[in-house]
Design an enzyme around this catalytic site. Structure first.
Site, PDB file in Angstrom:
ATOM      1  N   ASN A 161      75.073  87.546  -8.124  1.00 30.50           N
ATOM      2  CA  ASN A 161      75.490  86.289  -8.739  1.00 30.50           C
ATOM      3  C   ASN A 161      76.598  86.569  -9.759  1.00 30.50           C
ATOM      4  OD1 ASN A 161      75.665  84.162 -10.666  1.00 30.50           O
ATOM      5  ND2 ASN A 161      73.657  83.422 -10.054  1.00 30.50           N
ATOM      6  N   ASP A 220      65.927  87.738 -13.256  1.00 33.10           N
ATOM      7  CA  ASP A 220      65.475  86.666 -12.379  1.00 33.10           C
ATOM      8  C   ASP A 220      65.329  85.448 -13.258  1.00 33.10           C
ATOM      9  OD1 ASP A 220      64.666  85.324 -10.067  1.00 33.10           O
ATOM     10  OD2 ASP A 220      62.570  85.603 -10.573  1.00 33.10           O
ATOM     11  N   SER A 221      66.416  84.786 -13.455  1.00 32.58           N
ATOM     12  CA  SER A 221      66.359  83.581 -14.266  1.00 32.58           C
ATOM     13  C   SER A 221      66.273  82.398 -13.322  1.00 32.58           C
ATOM     14  CB  SER A 221      67.593  83.471 -15.166  1.00 32.58           C
ATOM     15  OG  SER A 221      68.759  83.491 -14.387  1.00 32.58           O
ATOM     16  N   GLY A 273      78.084  84.791 -11.973  1.00 36.35           N
ATOM     17  CA  GLY A 273      77.809  84.266 -13.307  1.00 36.35           C
ATOM     18  C   GLY A 273      76.856  85.157 -14.079  1.00 36.35           C
ATOM     19  N   LYS A 274      75.807  85.620 -13.415  1.00 38.98           N
ATOM     20  CA  LYS A 274      74.836  86.510 -14.061  1.00 38.98           C
ATOM     21  C   LYS A 274      75.470  87.849 -14.407  1.00 38.98           C
ATOM     22  CE  LYS A 274      71.590  83.870 -14.527  1.00 38.98           C
ATOM     23  NZ  LYS A 274      71.337  83.432 -15.878  1.00 38.98           N
TER      24      LYS A 274
END
Length: 87
Positions: A15, A73-74, A17-18
């Site tokens: 991801n 793991d949001s 963004g992450k």
């Protein structure tokens, strides 16, 4: 025990963004290794909590790459929706 600095770390995420968020939290001197180089698919996240899933992912990517790994793991839990969508 003498404290050691981590010189490089693999970010266990696909991801963008992450990855950006995690990179901002790391010291500038830490070499960041991204999955673009390895092209490893994320593991199945079958943990019962966000914490368990992030540990699962960090161990998975670390084993695949042989590198120290950080993963997250949001998710999103909305109280009015009974914590959905959740994990």
């Amino acid at each position: 025990m003498k404290k050691k600095n981590i010189l490089e770390i693999f970010i266990g995420s696909n991801n963008p963004g992450k990855i950006k968020e995690i990179k901002r939290l790391l010291p500038k001197s830490t070499k960041v290794i991204l999955n673009k180089k390895y092209k490893i698919k994320s593991p199945k996240e079958n943990g019962t909590t966000f914490k368990k899933n992030s540990i699962l992912k960090a161990k998975y990517f670390s084993k695949k790459t042989g590198k120290i790994c950080i993963a997250d793991d949001s998710g999103l839990e909305i109280n009015k929706l009974n914590k959905l969508p959740g994990i």
